[in-house]
Design a protein around this motif. Structure first.
Motif, PDB file in Angstrom:
ATOM      1  N   SER A  56      -9.963  30.448 -44.332  1.00  0.00           N
ATOM      2  CA  SER A  56      -9.112  29.574 -43.531  1.00  0.00           C
ATOM      3  C   SER A  56      -7.999  28.965 -44.371  1.00  0.00           C
ATOM      4  CB  SER A  56      -9.951  28.464 -42.890  1.00  0.00           C
ATOM      5  OG  SER A  56     -10.914  29.003 -42.012  1.00  0.00           O
ATOM      6  N   ALA A  57      -8.313  28.598 -45.619  1.00  0.00           N
ATOM      7  CA  ALA A  57      -7.296  28.031 -46.507  1.00  0.00           C
ATOM      8  C   ALA A  57      -6.214  29.061 -46.829  1.00  0.00           C
ATOM      9  CB  ALA A  57      -7.945  27.524 -47.793  1.00  0.00           C
ATOM     10  N   LEU A  58      -6.609  30.305 -47.040  1.00  0.00           N
ATOM     11  CA  LEU A  58      -5.629  31.362 -47.322  1.00  0.00           C
ATOM     12  C   LEU A  58      -4.698  31.599 -46.134  1.00  0.00           C
ATOM     13  CD1 LEU A  58      -7.852  33.983 -49.200  1.00  0.00           C
ATOM     14  CD2 LEU A  58      -6.012  32.595 -50.160  1.00  0.00           C
ATOM     15  N   ASP A  59      -5.189  31.347 -44.918  1.00  0.00           N
ATOM     16  CA  ASP A  59      -4.373  31.550 -43.724  1.00  0.00           C
ATOM     17  C   ASP A  59      -3.645  30.283 -43.280  1.00  0.00           C
ATOM     18  OD1 ASP A  59      -4.756  34.223 -43.386  1.00  0.00           O
ATOM     19  OD2 ASP A  59      -6.436  34.046 -42.003  1.00  0.00           O
ATOM     20  N   SER A  60      -3.727  29.216 -44.082  1.00  0.00           N
ATOM     21  CA  SER A  60      -3.095  27.942 -43.703  1.00  0.00           C
ATOM     22  C   SER A  60      -1.926  27.578 -44.602  1.00  0.00           C
ATOM     23  CB  SER A  60      -4.140  26.812 -43.751  1.00  0.00           C
ATOM     24  OG  SER A  60      -5.233  27.093 -42.921  1.00  0.00           O
ATOM     25  N   THR A  61      -1.343  28.576 -45.265  1.00  0.00           N
ATOM     26  CA  THR A  61      -0.297  28.295 -46.245  1.00  0.00           C
ATOM     27  C   THR A  61       1.078  28.092 -45.625  1.00  0.00           C
ATOM     28  OG1 THR A  61       0.064  30.672 -46.571  1.00  0.00           O
ATOM     29  CG2 THR A  61      -1.511  29.586 -48.033  1.00  0.00           C
ATOM     30  N   GLY A  62       1.277  28.512 -44.378  1.00  0.00           N
ATOM     31  CA  GLY A  62       2.585  28.358 -43.748  1.00  0.00           C
ATOM     32  C   GLY A  62       3.618  29.349 -44.247  1.00  0.00           C
ATOM     33  N   ASP A  63       3.171  30.452 -44.864  1.00  0.00           N
ATOM     34  CA  ASP A  63       4.092  31.516 -45.268  1.00  0.00           C
ATOM     35  C   ASP A  63       3.418  32.866 -45.023  1.00  0.00           C
ATOM     36  OD1 ASP A  63       2.312  31.959 -47.415  1.00  0.00           O
ATOM     37  OD2 ASP A  63       3.426  30.607 -48.721  1.00  0.00           O
ATOM     38  N   SER A  99     -12.458  24.087 -32.308  1.00  0.00           N
ATOM     39  CA  SER A  99     -13.039  23.867 -33.636  1.00  0.00           C
ATOM     40  C   SER A  99     -12.026  23.330 -34.634  1.00  0.00           C
ATOM     41  CB  SER A  99     -13.638  25.170 -34.180  1.00  0.00           C
ATOM     42  OG  SER A  99     -12.630  26.156 -34.352  1.00  0.00           O
ATOM     43  N   PHE A 100     -10.797  23.052 -34.190  1.00  0.00           N
ATOM     44  CA  PHE A 100      -9.752  22.579 -35.093  1.00  0.00           C
ATOM     45  C   PHE A 100     -10.066  21.181 -35.610  1.00  0.00           C
ATOM     46  CE2 PHE A 100      -5.830  20.038 -35.553  1.00  0.00           C
ATOM     47  CZ  PHE A 100      -5.251  20.721 -36.612  1.00  0.00           C
ATOM     48  N   THR A 101      -9.921  21.005 -36.927  1.00  0.00           N
ATOM     49  CA  THR A 101     -10.103  19.708 -37.573  1.00  0.00           C
ATOM     50  C   THR A 101      -8.913  19.455 -38.485  1.00  0.00           C
ATOM     51  OG1 THR A 101     -12.498  20.044 -37.588  1.00  0.00           O
ATOM     52  CG2 THR A 101     -11.633  18.293 -38.988  1.00  0.00           C
ATOM     53  N   CYS A 130      -7.385  24.931 -41.735  1.00  0.00           N
ATOM     54  CA  CYS A 130      -7.779  25.686 -40.543  1.00  0.00           C
ATOM     55  C   CYS A 130      -6.536  26.149 -39.799  1.00  0.00           C
ATOM     56  CB  CYS A 130      -8.643  24.798 -39.641  1.00  0.00           C
ATOM     57  SG  CYS A 130      -9.219  25.632 -38.157  1.00  0.00           S
ATOM     58  N   SER A 131      -6.452  27.438 -39.540  1.00  0.00           N
ATOM     59  CA  SER A 131      -5.355  27.974 -38.740  1.00  0.00           C
ATOM     60  C   SER A 131      -5.925  29.020 -37.796  1.00  0.00           C
ATOM     61  CB  SER A 131      -4.273  28.591 -39.635  1.00  0.00           C
ATOM     62  OG  SER A 131      -3.195  29.061 -38.856  1.00  0.00           O
ATOM     63  N   ASN A 132      -6.373  28.569 -36.634  1.00  0.00           N
ATOM     64  CA  ASN A 132      -6.985  29.474 -35.663  1.00  0.00           C
ATOM     65  C   ASN A 132      -5.975  30.091 -34.720  1.00  0.00           C
ATOM     66  OD1 ASN A 132      -9.551  29.035 -36.679  1.00  0.00           O
ATOM     67  ND2 ASN A 132      -9.907  27.256 -35.375  1.00  0.00           N
ATOM     68  N   VAL A 133      -4.688  29.757 -34.886  1.00  0.00           N
ATOM     69  CA  VAL A 133      -3.620  30.352 -34.089  1.00  0.00           C
ATOM     70  C   VAL A 133      -2.894  31.362 -34.973  1.00  0.00           C
ATOM     71  CG1 VAL A 133      -1.523  29.940 -32.757  1.00  0.00           C
ATOM     72  CG2 VAL A 133      -3.367  28.233 -32.755  1.00  0.00           C
TER      73      VAL A 133
END
Length: 498
Positions: free
Chosen positions: A119-126, A210-212, A217-220
């Motif tokens: 989840s952290a790897l997918d939450s970088t915004g790039d 499940s978003f916190t 977390c990036s479920n989108v």
């Protein structure tokens, strides 16, 4: 001339490297001491505060070994810190030597810790994300080994077959924002170009249960047909739009993005020039392939796919629903932007909305209709209250858009009719559940006849706020209108640290 430019650039880089040498040596010395003395807390705080890619790029190989071997053996690294190191290795370039470091970091995580890392790897915004790491950066046999590890740990997290959350994969043009019918982005001309569809952001937030905000977390996930060209040249335009929507509290999170294929996208454009009706078929099939790849990374989650029938999304959705159970989404939501008979599909037979719905593919003309389809099909336990939230916020979004786009004042009719029809269907369901009724959606032509056009919209908004305070049950709990500043700061802080 080229030689002078190259020499100047090399000189500047050498001076910059020399300027940072003392600081780099100091940080390396601190890391060595922290690892040697098992100072776990200080080591994680340091790595989460500094520029890790630059440190890895300029530092010696022994530094990488100290972080990805010695620190791992002593269990000094937290999952989020491991994600920062993997992201740093991605950004400086995955060589055969660095791929072994990535392998060690990923294999050291198990169960819920591995989900945090992903989840952290997918939450970088790039455009650096888990999908790119596994399917583009890494080579065999490391790729297969990590895929097997990800799938095994994910399956173990499913308790009695229940998922830990929902991943929402969505197209962009004519799904998130209207293309205005501009070639080649899309075909929907009902709304102004780049306008976000009313209710879309609220539906995402209701689905993302499940978003916190305090956790990475990036479920989108945006599954785009726009191709990856060089670095983040094509993706950056989309990320700028997403960042703006997040800062305006429209989106509750910054999505990850899976780019399309340059060759397949260019081939579709060439076919379109020759009036080929199946021009978008390869794009649809490619989206299906990317969807399958993505599901292999997150077996602990369920999935839902949002697209439109203007290009190849309906075809992609049909292929998804024909896959094995573990790869099949819970539902496919298709935004109907052109007549169904003109849609690209698997079969040449005439498409029947009821048959598509039985297959798990739900057509809609507004996102109130999409929420209604989820509720009627009893999917994801989508409640009447959630349906009410989407409906009320869609009304608010549409009213705001009618004020923000004055040049479109005489062109709202088609979308307005579709939204009104869906709201009329939702109304009785709310009354039967004992929820406050929806307010009437004011007709644009009626608003134009007012002495002060659209003034009643703002009066309605004020009155509804007063009524909310006097009602025991809340009229609207739309999340993207009530997001707290602290939640936004926590999310931005996580992305900045990555």
């Amino acid at each position: 001339m080229a030689g002078i430019i190259l020499s100047t650039w090399l000189l500047q880089e050498a001076l910059e490297l020399r300027r940072h040498t003392p600081a780099r040596a100091m940080i390396q010395s601190m890391i060595d001491r922290m690892v040697a003395h098992d100072q776990k807390h200080l080591l994680n705080e340091l790595l989460q505060a500094i520029d890790v890619p630059t440190l890895l790029l300029c530092g010696p190989r022994t530094l990488q070994e100290r972080l990805t071997e010695d620190a791992l053996k002593k269990h000094l690294l937290e999952p989020f810190t491991k994600a920062i190191l993997v992201n740093g290795l991605q950004k400086v370039g995955i060589t055969s030597y660095r791929s072994q470091a990535v392998r060690r970091l990923v294999l050291s995580c198990r169960g819920a810790e591995l989900t945090v890392l992903k989840s952290a790897l997918d939450s970088t915004g790039d455009y650096f994300n888990l999908h790119k790491l596994i399917y583009r950066d890494l080579r065999e046999p490391v790729r297969s080994e990590l895929l097997a590890h990800l799938q095994k740990e994910a399956v173990d997290l499913r308790i009695d077959g229940h998922s830990v959350g929902l991943k929402i994969l969505s197209d962009i043009d004519d799904t998130v924002a209207c293309s205005g019918g501009s070639f080649p982005a899309g075909r929907d001309k009902r709304l102004p170009k780049k306008m976000i569809y009313p209710g879309f952001a609220t539906l995402l937030r209701e689905l993302d249960s499940s978003f916190t905000p305090s956790e990475p977390c990036s479920n989108v996930v945006f599954l785009s047909a726009r191709p990856h060209i060089y670095k983040d040249v094509s993706e950056q335009r989309t990320f700028r739009m997403v960042q703006q929507l997040f800062q305006q509290q429209v989106l509750h999170t910054i999505p990850s993005m899976l780019a399309g294929s340059l060759g397949i996208g260019f081939g579709a454009l060439v076919k379109l020039c020759f009036c080929n009706s199946n021009a978008w078929e390869e794009v649809g099939r490619y989206k299906h392939t990317v969807f399958q790849q993505y599901t292999c990374l997150y077996r602990e989650y369920d999935f839902i796919f949002c697209g439109d029938n203007g290009q190849g999304d309906l075809l992609a959705g049909q292929l998804m629903m024909q896959g094995p159970d573990e790869d099949r989404p819970v539902a496919v939501l298709i935004h109907e932007v052109i007549p169904l008979a003109k849609s690209l599909s698997l079969s040449s037979e005439e498409l029947d909305p009821l048959k598509l719905s039985a297959q798990g593919i739900h057509l809609h003309k507004t996102y109130v209709g999409a929420a209604l389809a989820l509720h009627r099909a009893d999917l994801l336990s989508f409640s009447v209250q959630q349906l009410a939230n989407v409906a009320r916020c869609a009304q608010d979004d549409f009213d705001t858009s009618r004020v923000m786009y004055p040049e479109w004042i005489h062109n709202w009719e088609m979308f307005e009719d579709a939204l009104s029809a869906d709201l009329r269907t939702v109304g009785p369901l709310l009354l039967a559940a004992g929820l406050p009724p929806l307010r009437c959606l004011e007709c644009t032509n009626t608003l134009l006849k007012e002495e002060e056009p659209f003034s009643s919209i703002f009066q309605l908004g004020t009155n509804s706020s007063d009524e909310e305070e006097s009602q025991e049950a809340p009229i609207c709990s739309c999340h993207h209108h009530t997001s707290s500043d602290s939640s936004d700061e926590e999310i931005l802080s996580l992305q900045h640290r990555l």
